[in-house]
Design a protein around this motif. Structure first.
Motif, short mmCIF file in Angstrom:
data_model
loop_
_atom_site.label_atom_id
_atom_site.label_comp_id
_atom_site.label_asym_id
_atom_site.label_seq_id
_atom_site.Cartn_x
_atom_site.Cartn_y
_atom_site.Cartn_z
N GLU A 109 53.93 -59.96 -52.41
CA GLU A 109 54.87 -59.92 -53.54
C GLU A 109 54.87 -58.59 -54.30
N SER A 110 55.24 -58.69 -55.60
CA SER A 110 55.33 -57.48 -56.42
C SER A 110 54.10 -57.37 -57.32
N THR A 111 53.94 -56.22 -57.93
CA THR A 111 52.82 -56.02 -58.86
C THR A 111 52.92 -57.02 -60.02
N SER A 112 54.13 -57.18 -60.56
CA SER A 112 54.30 -58.11 -61.69
C SER A 112 53.88 -59.52 -61.29
N THR A 113 54.30 -59.96 -60.12
CA THR A 113 53.97 -61.32 -59.67
C THR A 113 52.47 -61.46 -59.42
N ASN A 138 49.52 -49.57 -71.69
CA ASN A 138 49.82 -50.27 -70.45
C ASN A 138 51.31 -50.20 -70.14
N PHE A 139 51.65 -50.45 -68.88
CA PHE A 139 53.05 -50.49 -68.48
C PHE A 139 53.65 -51.78 -69.04
N PRO A 140 54.85 -51.71 -69.63
CA PRO A 140 55.38 -52.89 -70.33
C PRO A 140 55.37 -54.17 -69.50
N THR A 141 55.62 -54.10 -68.20
CA THR A 141 55.63 -55.35 -67.43
C THR A 141 54.27 -56.04 -67.56
N ASP A 142 53.21 -55.27 -67.64
CA ASP A 142 51.87 -55.86 -67.76
C ASP A 142 51.75 -56.60 -69.10
N ASN A 143 52.18 -55.95 -70.18
CA ASN A 143 52.12 -56.60 -71.48
C ASN A 143 53.01 -57.85 -71.49
N LEU A 188 43.88 -53.92 -67.87
CA LEU A 188 44.37 -52.60 -68.25
C LEU A 188 44.94 -51.89 -67.02
N SER A 189 45.74 -50.86 -67.27
CA SER A 189 46.12 -49.95 -66.19
C SER A 189 44.99 -48.95 -66.01
N HIS A 190 44.62 -48.69 -64.78
CA HIS A 190 43.58 -47.68 -64.53
C HIS A 190 44.09 -46.30 -64.98
N CYS A 192 47.26 -44.66 -66.87
CA CYS A 192 48.37 -45.14 -67.69
C CYS A 192 49.66 -44.39 -67.33
N PHE A 193 50.74 -45.15 -67.27
CA PHE A 193 51.98 -44.63 -66.66
C PHE A 193 52.57 -43.45 -67.41
N LYS A 194 52.35 -43.40 -68.71
CA LYS A 194 53.04 -42.34 -69.47
C LYS A 194 52.16 -41.09 -69.56
N TRP A 217 42.37 -55.01 -63.09
CA TRP A 217 42.89 -53.63 -63.19
C TRP A 217 44.23 -53.52 -62.48
N ASP A 218 45.18 -52.84 -63.14
CA ASP A 218 46.43 -52.48 -62.49
C ASP A 218 46.29 -51.04 -62.01
N CYS A 219 46.27 -50.86 -60.71
CA CYS A 219 46.02 -49.55 -60.12
C CYS A 219 47.31 -48.90 -59.61
N SER A 220 48.44 -49.29 -60.17
CA SER A 220 49.73 -48.78 -59.67
C SER A 220 49.79 -47.26 -59.67
N HIS A 221 49.29 -46.63 -60.76
CA HIS A 221 49.37 -45.17 -60.85
C HIS A 221 48.07 -44.48 -60.44
N SER A 222 47.15 -45.22 -59.82
CA SER A 222 45.96 -44.54 -59.31
C SER A 222 45.81 -44.72 -57.80
N GLY A 240 48.36 -53.58 -57.67
CA GLY A 240 48.96 -52.25 -57.70
C GLY A 240 50.15 -52.13 -56.78
N CYS A 241 50.95 -51.10 -57.04
CA CYS A 241 52.15 -50.83 -56.25
C CYS A 241 51.80 -50.09 -54.96
N THR A 242 52.66 -50.22 -53.96
CA THR A 242 52.51 -49.39 -52.76
C THR A 242 53.60 -48.33 -52.67
N TYR A 243 54.55 -48.36 -53.61
CA TYR A 243 55.68 -47.42 -53.47
C TYR A 243 55.50 -46.12 -54.24
N LYS A 244 54.39 -45.98 -54.97
CA LYS A 244 54.17 -44.76 -55.73
C LYS A 244 53.40 -43.75 -54.85
N TYR A 245 52.12 -43.51 -55.14
CA TYR A 245 51.37 -42.50 -54.36
C TYR A 245 51.09 -42.95 -52.93
C1 LIG Z 1 55.11 -49.23 -61.56
C2 LIG Z 1 54.25 -50.22 -62.25
C3 LIG Z 1 54.52 -51.59 -62.17
C4 LIG Z 1 55.76 -52.05 -61.46
O1 LIG Z 1 55.73 -53.42 -61.22
P1 LIG Z 1 56.81 -54.06 -60.24
O2 LIG Z 1 56.49 -55.49 -60.24
O3 LIG Z 1 56.68 -53.36 -58.93
O4 LIG Z 1 58.17 -53.77 -60.81
C5 LIG Z 1 53.64 -52.46 -62.77
N1 LIG Z 1 52.55 -52.01 -63.45
C6 LIG Z 1 52.29 -50.70 -63.55
C7 LIG Z 1 51.07 -50.25 -64.27
C8 LIG Z 1 53.12 -49.76 -62.98
O5 LIG Z 1 52.88 -48.46 -63.08
#
Ligand SMILES: *Cc1c(COP(=O)(O)O)cnc(C)c1O
Length: 433
Positions: A109-113, A138-143, A188-190, A192-194, A217-222, A240-245
């Motif tokens: 699935e997705s990181t959010s799910t 944190n990335f808003p979807t996490d909050n 937390l995000s490992h 942080c996206f911003k 841990w959300d490792c999307s940006h690490s 974590g995401c697979t579409y970033k790094y």
């Molecule tokens: C990019 C990112 C997401 C994206 O979540 P999706 O479910 O793929 O939309 C979630 N969390 C963090 C920390 C991100 O950087």
């Protein structure tokens, strides 16, 4: 006439730092994999690798093969010829990149799910505790997901959001003060996206465990840029995401990690048939699968999943330590160039200066950040991100960004601001920033 003005594209050998950039490229050539990615426009400086990584050439061939041969030719038989096991096979391929052991990572699935599934599972594994601790970096979807989880679980469960002192750095003291005997989960995000602030995974995980809480841990940006060392730090849960790094492709499925000894205790609240111990028994009673497969829900999108494998394989091949060394060198050079060339133009660094506390991207703040971003895209052949209200984020995907790219991008930013093109674009509109 001003509107005919053409932004100089560089390279800029007369701009301080060029020789160092050129020398760094020569020294670090073994970790420059840019020739193994699709590059349609060699003049384009793609500094968005941390939102959507470039397309690996190997993925072009792989997706074509999956579509034509596996879907077109083999049809349903393909499920027994590599599709069914792909989520755990590719999870095991990714495991060393995030420091996990075999059998601890699944693509699903997705990181959010995944965040939702693991957070609910964690809260249920810590009955009698009522707090989820997170932060405002944190990335808003996490909050959003954590707030939704607290609401769903009920019984007075609440989210405690630790404030950053400056929107750039996290405060370990404030975080420690927020964790107590009522904390069920710290999430937390490992990186942080911003700002790119990098939490200390080992220290935070140890503090959470000390209080009897679990960590997620959300490792999307690490993942793919910074080592996470999940097993070494005894981390409980991660996503974590697979579409970033990791260059997995737009919307490619995410990963979920559950430490081996927790896989029976952290139950997946979405009890779909793919998480059943024996899906093809078509048993109406749910018996959870043993191990990480329990995190599954339903049929996976095979085109996206298999398309993500070549990017993950490339990161695993180079190795995360070598990638991190290149990444630190790239971001450190950019921070130096920001100080020398961009600070005099009104930019301020909006990322940690300490490379040990900084992920793979560098953010700069400017009152006209939106206009700068739009002018870079429209006129200067640079693709950054804009992050409201005033941040230009420069993502230096280590495998595909060269040191001269970084220097040239700074030269183009200087050109945009010097010629005032950012003011021409201040009212541009765009849905995705
Ligand atoms: C990019 C990112 C997401 C994206 O979540 P999706 O479910 O793929 O939309 C979630 N969390 C963090 C920390 C991100 O950087």
């Amino acid at each position: 006439m001003a509107d005919d003005l053409v932004i100089a594209r560089g390279p800029f050998p007369d701009l301080d730092g060029f020789d160092q950039a050129r020398d760094a490229d020569a020294t670090a050539s073994s970790t420059d994999l840019s020739s193994r990615f699709v590059v349609d426009d060699p003049d384009l400086l793609y500094l968005d690798g941390n939102s959507l990584g470039r397309l690996p050439l190997a993925a072009v061939d792989r997706v074509a093969e999956v579509v034509r041969h596996e879907w077109g030719g083999r049809l349903i038989r393909s499920w027994n010829e590599g599709w069914w096991d792909a989520p755990t096979r590719i999870g095991d391929l990714l495991a060393p990149v995030v420091g996990a052991r075999p059998g601890e990572v699944i693509i699903s699935e997705s990181t959010s799910t995944n965040l939702f599934k693991l957070a609910v599972g964690a809260l249920r594994a810590r009955p009698g505790r009522h707090a989820i601790v997170t932060d405002d970096l944190n990335f808003p979807t996490d909050n959003h997901v954590l707030a939704g989880v607290a609401d769903l679980v009920g019984e007075g469960t609440r989210v405690v959001t630790v404030a950053s002192p400056d929107g750039v750095h996290g405060s370990m003291d404030a975080l420690l003060a927020a964790i107590d005997g009522d904390t069920a989960l710290v999430s937390l995000s490992h990186a942080c996206f911003k700002s790119g602030w990098l939490w200390d995974v080992g220290a935070v995980t140890a503090a959470a465990h000390e209080a009897g809480a679990l960590v997620l841990w959300d490792c999307s940006h690490s993942a793919g840029a910074v080592p996470v060392d999940l097993a070494a730090h005894d981390v409980d849960l991660a996503v974590g995401c697979t579409y970033k790094y990791l260059n997995g492709g737009p919307g490619a499925p995410a990963f979920a990690y559950v430490r081996t000894d927790l896989q029976d205790d952290v139950a997946n609240p979405i009890t779909g048939w793919w998480g059943h111990a024996d899906p093809f028994s078509f048993d109406l009673d749910f018996t959870p699968a043993v191990g990480i497969r329990r995190s599954h829900v339903g049929t996976m999108p095979m085109l996206s999943l298999l398309g993500a494998e070549p990017g993950i394989a490339m990161v695993a091949e180079v190795g995360i330590e070598a990638i991190r060394a290149r990444s630190v060198a790239l971001t450190t050079m950019l921070v130096d160039l920001v100080d020398v060339h961009l600070a005099p133009l009104g930019f301020t660094l909006a990322s940690p200066r300490d490379p040990a506390r900084r992920g793979g991207h560098v953010s700069v703040a400017h009152p006209e950040a939106w206009g700068v971003t739009r002018a870079l895209l429209a006129e200067a052949g640079v693709v950054p991100d804009f992050r409201a209200p005033d941040v230009v984020r420069l993502g230096l995907s280590p495998l595909t960004t060269t040191f001269v790219d970084v220097h040239t991008a700074v030269g183009r930013i200087v050109e945009v601001v010097r010629t005032g093109r950012h003011l021409v674009h201040r009212d541009d509109a765009a849905a995705v920033t």
